[in-house]
Design a protein around this motif. Structure first.
Motif, PDB file in Angstrom:
ATOM      1  N   ALA B 293       0.814  -1.208   0.000  1.00  0.00           N
ATOM      2  CA  ALA B 293       0.000   0.000   0.000  1.00  0.00           C
ATOM      3  C   ALA B 293       0.854   1.267   0.000  1.00  0.00           C
ATOM      4  O   ALA B 293       0.343   2.356   0.210  1.00  0.00           O
ATOM      5  CB  ALA B 293      -0.925  -0.004   1.208  1.00  0.00           C
ATOM      6  N   ALA B 294       2.175   1.106  -0.233  1.00  0.00           N
ATOM      7  CA  ALA B 294       3.068   2.265  -0.095  1.00  0.00           C
ATOM      8  C   ALA B 294       2.664   3.411  -1.015  1.00  0.00           C
ATOM      9  O   ALA B 294       2.315   3.207  -2.179  1.00  0.00           O
ATOM     10  CB  ALA B 294       4.501   1.835  -0.390  1.00  0.00           C
ATOM     11  N   MET B 295       2.721   4.613  -0.460  1.00  0.00           N
ATOM     12  CA  MET B 295       2.401   5.817  -1.227  1.00  0.00           C
ATOM     13  C   MET B 295       3.698   6.599  -1.414  1.00  0.00           C
ATOM     14  O   MET B 295       4.729   6.239  -0.880  1.00  0.00           O
ATOM     15  CB  MET B 295       1.377   6.649  -0.467  1.00  0.00           C
ATOM     16  CG  MET B 295       0.091   5.875  -0.195  1.00  0.00           C
ATOM     17  SD  MET B 295      -1.047   6.773   0.860  1.00  0.00           S
ATOM     18  CE  MET B 295      -0.268   6.664   2.444  1.00  0.00           C
ATOM     19  N   ARG B 296       3.627   7.696  -2.150  1.00  0.00           N
ATOM     20  CA  ARG B 296       4.854   8.459  -2.387  1.00  0.00           C
ATOM     21  C   ARG B 296       5.457   8.979  -1.085  1.00  0.00           C
ATOM     22  O   ARG B 296       6.660   8.961  -0.893  1.00  0.00           O
ATOM     23  CB  ARG B 296       4.574   9.615  -3.351  1.00  0.00           C
ATOM     24  CG  ARG B 296       4.941   9.259  -4.773  1.00  0.00           C
ATOM     25  CD  ARG B 296       4.448  10.295  -5.721  1.00  0.00           C
ATOM     26  NE  ARG B 296       2.985  10.408  -5.638  1.00  0.00           N
ATOM     27  CZ  ARG B 296       2.284  11.409  -6.146  1.00  0.00           C
ATOM     28  NH1 ARG B 296       2.889  12.397  -6.735  1.00  0.00           N
ATOM     29  NH2 ARG B 296       0.976  11.429  -6.044  1.00  0.00           N
ATOM     30  N   ILE B 297       4.609   9.441  -0.192  1.00  0.00           N
ATOM     31  CA  ILE B 297       5.131  10.019   1.047  1.00  0.00           C
ATOM     32  C   ILE B 297       5.862   8.975   1.898  1.00  0.00           C
ATOM     33  O   ILE B 297       6.817   9.282   2.608  1.00  0.00           O
ATOM     34  CB  ILE B 297       4.008  10.693   1.863  1.00  0.00           C
ATOM     35  CG1 ILE B 297       4.642  11.423   3.047  1.00  0.00           C
ATOM     36  CG2 ILE B 297       2.964   9.683   2.319  1.00  0.00           C
ATOM     37  CD1 ILE B 297       3.782  12.416   3.703  1.00  0.00           C
ATOM     38  N   CYS B 298       5.440   7.718   1.780  1.00  0.00           N
ATOM     39  CA  CYS B 298       6.048   6.657   2.592  1.00  0.00           C
ATOM     40  C   CYS B 298       7.531   6.520   2.283  1.00  0.00           C
ATOM     41  O   CYS B 298       8.335   6.174   3.131  1.00  0.00           O
ATOM     42  CB  CYS B 298       5.363   5.325   2.323  1.00  0.00           C
ATOM     43  SG  CYS B 298       3.610   5.356   2.661  1.00  0.00           S
ATOM     44  N   ILE B 299       7.899   6.756   1.012  1.00  0.00           N
ATOM     45  CA  ILE B 299       9.288   6.601   0.611  1.00  0.00           C
ATOM     46  C   ILE B 299      10.097   7.821   1.016  1.00  0.00           C
ATOM     47  O   ILE B 299      11.270   7.739   1.334  1.00  0.00           O
ATOM     48  CB  ILE B 299       9.357   6.355  -0.916  1.00  0.00           C
ATOM     49  CG1 ILE B 299       8.654   5.015  -1.227  1.00  0.00           C
ATOM     50  CG2 ILE B 299      10.794   6.328  -1.425  1.00  0.00           C
ATOM     51  CD1 ILE B 299       8.158   4.901  -2.626  1.00  0.00           C
ATOM     52  N   ARG B 300       9.436   8.970   1.058  1.00  0.00           N
ATOM     53  CA  ARG B 300      10.158  10.211   1.329  1.00  0.00           C
ATOM     54  C   ARG B 300      10.296  10.525   2.813  1.00  0.00           C
ATOM     55  O   ARG B 300      11.292  11.044   3.256  1.00  0.00           O
ATOM     56  CB  ARG B 300       9.451  11.378   0.632  1.00  0.00           C
ATOM     57  CG  ARG B 300      10.018  11.627  -0.752  1.00  0.00           C
ATOM     58  CD  ARG B 300       9.510  12.917  -1.320  1.00  0.00           C
ATOM     59  NE  ARG B 300       8.474  12.671  -2.302  1.00  0.00           N
ATOM     60  CZ  ARG B 300       7.274  13.258  -2.297  1.00  0.00           C
ATOM     61  NH1 ARG B 300       6.959  14.113  -1.355  1.00  0.00           N
ATOM     62  NH2 ARG B 300       6.402  12.968  -3.217  1.00  0.00           N
ATOM     63  N   ALA B 302       9.531   9.426   6.983  1.00  0.00           N
ATOM     64  CA  ALA B 302       9.117   8.428   7.969  1.00  0.00           C
ATOM     65  C   ALA B 302       7.881   8.925   8.711  1.00  0.00           C
ATOM     66  O   ALA B 302       7.819  10.091   9.098  1.00  0.00           O
ATOM     67  CB  ALA B 302      10.242   8.167   8.952  1.00  0.00           C
ATOM     68  N   PRO B 303       6.900   8.061   8.873  1.00  0.00           N
ATOM     69  CA  PRO B 303       5.678   8.503   9.538  1.00  0.00           C
ATOM     70  C   PRO B 303       5.895   8.737  11.031  1.00  0.00           C
ATOM     71  O   PRO B 303       6.665   8.031  11.668  1.00  0.00           O
ATOM     72  CB  PRO B 303       4.708   7.345   9.312  1.00  0.00           C
ATOM     73  CG  PRO B 303       5.581   6.165   9.096  1.00  0.00           C
ATOM     74  CD  PRO B 303       6.839   6.659   8.471  1.00  0.00           C
ATOM     75  N   ALA B 304       5.218   9.723  11.563  1.00  0.00           N
ATOM     76  CA  ALA B 304       5.289   9.962  13.004  1.00  0.00           C
ATOM     77  C   ALA B 304       4.271   9.072  13.690  1.00  0.00           C
ATOM     78  O   ALA B 304       3.393   8.499  13.052  1.00  0.00           O
ATOM     79  CB  ALA B 304       4.984  11.419  13.291  1.00  0.00           C
ATOM     80  N   SER B 305       4.432   8.937  14.996  1.00  0.00           N
ATOM     81  CA  SER B 305       3.476   8.142  15.746  1.00  0.00           C
ATOM     82  C   SER B 305       2.138   8.869  15.834  1.00  0.00           C
ATOM     83  O   SER B 305       2.087  10.064  16.106  1.00  0.00           O
ATOM     84  CB  SER B 305       4.047   7.892  17.141  1.00  0.00           C
ATOM     85  OG  SER B 305       3.050   7.371  17.967  1.00  0.00           O
TER      86      SER B 305
END
Lengths: 328, 348
Positions: B293-300, B302-305
């Motif tokens: 389900a990776a999106m563009r932002i996922c690669i750029r 790191a998600p915050a909690s």
């Protein structure tokens, strides 16, 4: 399960004893496998479960004659394996996938040489080009990239190494593969990839598996029928559903209740049948039924004689003196 | 109310010849008195290193780079070796995966148990002996006096793990860290040991950190779960939340890929790809290269909690997407929730 066709592999009273030095001039036989009989049908997966030291790996290896059986007979496709010639032919149709993808691949050989070794041994090609083509074909079957052929095993992760081991096993176009704990060394997310691959290869090439494992959920997923071993003896054999839904032997019952279920509600509601004590040493196995020292139902009769491995219901074999009393 | 153990933004690295291996990358969790916390992950996910960091028993090349570990309000990072010796064994004990190698083969069981007791308490030899026998009895070992004089090689695997537990509990620690305590054991022996741990936990009221890769063990034992991947934490929450309402793509994939009671005859859905190289961590979410389900932002990035609810936190951009979609549907109120995650717009 078809009953009219003859089984692909038939094992009759198989015994494998290892001599152990127990004194200066004394050896005691370690009965790793003691009088085990069962059949494997063409195209099916027979799961073989049991705890460490119960002899499940030895059964797998003895069936392939990697160990010479102490006694008993392996009948393959209606033909008993007795002479050297029988064995040579048998070995072109049967093979093995090992547990540890780290130690079962030679670190000094390239992937293509590892996969081609069975081809070299059985002389299954006429010119080098044919050999190379076959290697690439095999790598494709197990989802490896052709550019990996010239690399060495240490450059791969555990899951990929197991794929190399499987490609090597497929090289001789086998009919029957003994899979000895092929996924237990792998991480959960990789395990599923390899299990699915075993499934696909079976459909594609009509393979028959003896699948040895201690993870009961994995075995249940992949097997048509399951055999349970305890201390060198087979205690129960039935279809996967039967073994899980209606286990008859007290050992199978406790084994299945001990499996941690990955679901908090079920796991907490699960009533475990805990066994007391440890598995006895196979060097010093109890008389009669091997399970009697830990069995909650054991009586004097259990110590006197080993119960016969009998078909209690259609296709459901159990070795227990009190099977009828316990299960009413 | 402060927790018994609070780990905040822990970073631990190993400095090797090949470069810095970021084994733990910003782990935070807390553990309350008398609770069982599970840390789940595959090999190389940093779950053991997290435990070793708490006790500061890392290999010489390893170091806590930043973060805080607070025990009962007392900061342990940078507390010094002397303070740590008081913590280890006394307040926090650990049992290791392999009961075959964690006992010394050249000393008797009794010697090893008494050593731990005399080191941490003011008991003399005789009292230590009595205490050791009492501990062996507590972990259901029969004939404890006889066992005291025996050596580890005379014991089976399950018996050795019981002895390790007895040793770990001898000084009545507040927290027991169990690093894959049953992985080397057979199923029926595993069931015995897990039952024993649950019993003792209730009896002594201690907290347990259970490190394992076995989701079945976690489901049975744990109140709270932290799921780790490549040194980062994917999500944490109560066992029910993690199993029935997973909010990270890795957890979802993991739960889909294990055979359960109703996957028979169906294909498993594996997570594709292979685990990540910790020497070359990507910029964004470490799971992104394997995530369907990776999106563009996922690669750029790191998600915050993010807070899913009171009992559940997850670090996955999918939740922002879901949130944004709910937002769009609701349109009017609930703006307060969206304000919490300013990057939310990028995810769309």
């Amino acid at each position: 399960m078809s009953t009219e066709t003859r089984p692909l592999v038939e094992i009759q009273h198989l015994k494998e004893y290892f001599p152990i030095n127990t004194g200066f001039f004394k050896t005691t036989p370690l009965k790793a496998v003691d009088d085990v009989s069962f059949t494997i049908n063409r195209g099916e997966t027979l799961g073989l479960v049991g705890e460490s030291g119960c002899g499940k790996t030895t059964v797998g290896r003895t069936i392939l004659h990697l160990y010479k059986p102490t006694d008993g007979l392996v009948i393959y496709d209606g033909k008993p394996i007795e002479t050297k010639e029988d064995l040579a032919e048998y070995r072109t149709k049967t093979t093995m996938v090992f547990q540890d993808p780290y130690s079962s691949l030679n670190p000094r050989m390239t992937v293509s040489d590892i996969i081609a070794e069975p081809l070299d041994v059985h002389k299954l090609y006429t010119d080098p080009k044919q050999r190379e083509e076959r290697v690439l074909e095999l790598m494709d079957h197990v989802g490896l990239n052709s550019e990996h052929a010239s690399r060495y095993a240490h450059e791969f992760s555990g899951g990929q190494r197991q794929r190399i081991g499987i490609a090597r096993a497929l090289a001789i176009n086998p009919e029957f593969i003994v899979c000895d704990e092929p996924v237990s060394a792998l991480d959960v997310s990789i395990q599923a990839q390899v299990i699915n691959m075993f499934d696909e290869l079976q459909d594609r090439f009509g393979l028959t598996y003896l699948f040895i494992a201690h993870d009961l959920l994995v075995v249940r997923h992949i097997s048509d029928r399951i055999a349970v071993m305890y201390l060198g003896k087979m205690v129960e054999l039935a279809s996967s559903e039967e073994i899980y839904d209606h286990p008859l032997h007290p050992y199978t019952k406790s084994l299945i209740s001990a499996v941690p279920i990955p679901d908090p509600k079920i796991a907490r509601a699960n009533r475990r049948i805990s066994l007391q004590g440890d598995i006895p040493s196979p060097l010093n196995a109890p008389s009669g039924c091997p399970f009697r020292t830990r069995c909650p139902y054991a009586t004097d009769a259990c110590a006197a004689s080993m119960p016969a491995f009998e078909e209690i219901e259609s296709g459901h074999f159990v070795a227990c003196h009190r099977v009828n009393e316990i299960n009413t | 109310m402060s927790s018994l153990l609070e780990v905040t933004d822990l970073h631990t690295s190993f400095f090797t010849d090949a470069g810095e291996v970021k084994a733990v990358n910003g782990i935070s969790f807390f553990l309350d008195r008398g609770k069982v916390l599970g840390i789940v992950g595959e090999s190389g996910s940093g779950k053991s290193v997290t435990a070793y960091s708490i006790l500061q028993i890392l290999a010489p090349t390893g170091r806590i780079v930043s973060g805080s570990v607070k025990l009962d309000g007392q900061e342990l990072v940078g507390a010094g070796e002397k303070a740590m010796q008081d913590v280890r064994g006394n307040k926090i004990s650990i049992i290791f995966q392999d009961p075959m190698t964690s006992l010394n083969p050249t000393y008797t069981i009794g010697h090893q148990l008494m050593e731990a007791i005399m080191l941490h308490t003011k008991r003399d030899k005789r009292e230590a002996w009595d205490r050791a026998v009492e501990m062996l009895r507590l972990v259901n070992i029969n004939e404890p006096e006889k066992r005291m004089r025996q050596y580890p090689f005379e014991q089976s695997g399950g018996m050795r793990q019981r002895i390790m537990i007895a040793m770990a509990l001898a000084c009545e620690p507040d927290i027991l860290i169990a690093d894959e305590p049953t992985t080397a054991l057979d199923v029926t022996i595993q069931a015995q040991i897990l039952e024993l741990m649950q019993d003792l936990q209730r009896k002594l009221g201690m907290a347990i950190i259970m490190i394992t890769h076995d989701l079945g063990v976690v489901a049975q034992m744990c109140d709270e779960i932290v799921v780790m991947y490549a040194g980062s934490y994917c999500e944490r929450g109560t066992a029910e939340e993690i199993f029935y309402n997973p909010k990270h793509e890795y957890t979802k994939g993991l739960l889909r890929s294990i055979p359960t009671l109703d996957t028979m005859g169906r294909k498993l859905q594996p997570i594709t790809g292979t685990p990540i190289d910790l020497l070359n961590l990507p910029e964004g979410c470490p799971f992104a290269p394997r995530c369907d389900a990776a999106m563009r932002i996922c690669i750029r990035q790191a998600p915050a909690s993010m807070d899913i609810n009171e009992f559940h936190k997850a670090s996955c951009w999918m939740n922002v997407k879901a949130l944004a979609e709910t937002e769009a549907a609701l349109e009017d109120d609930g703006a307060a929730d969206a304000a919490e995650t300013p990057e939310g717009g990028d995810a769309k």
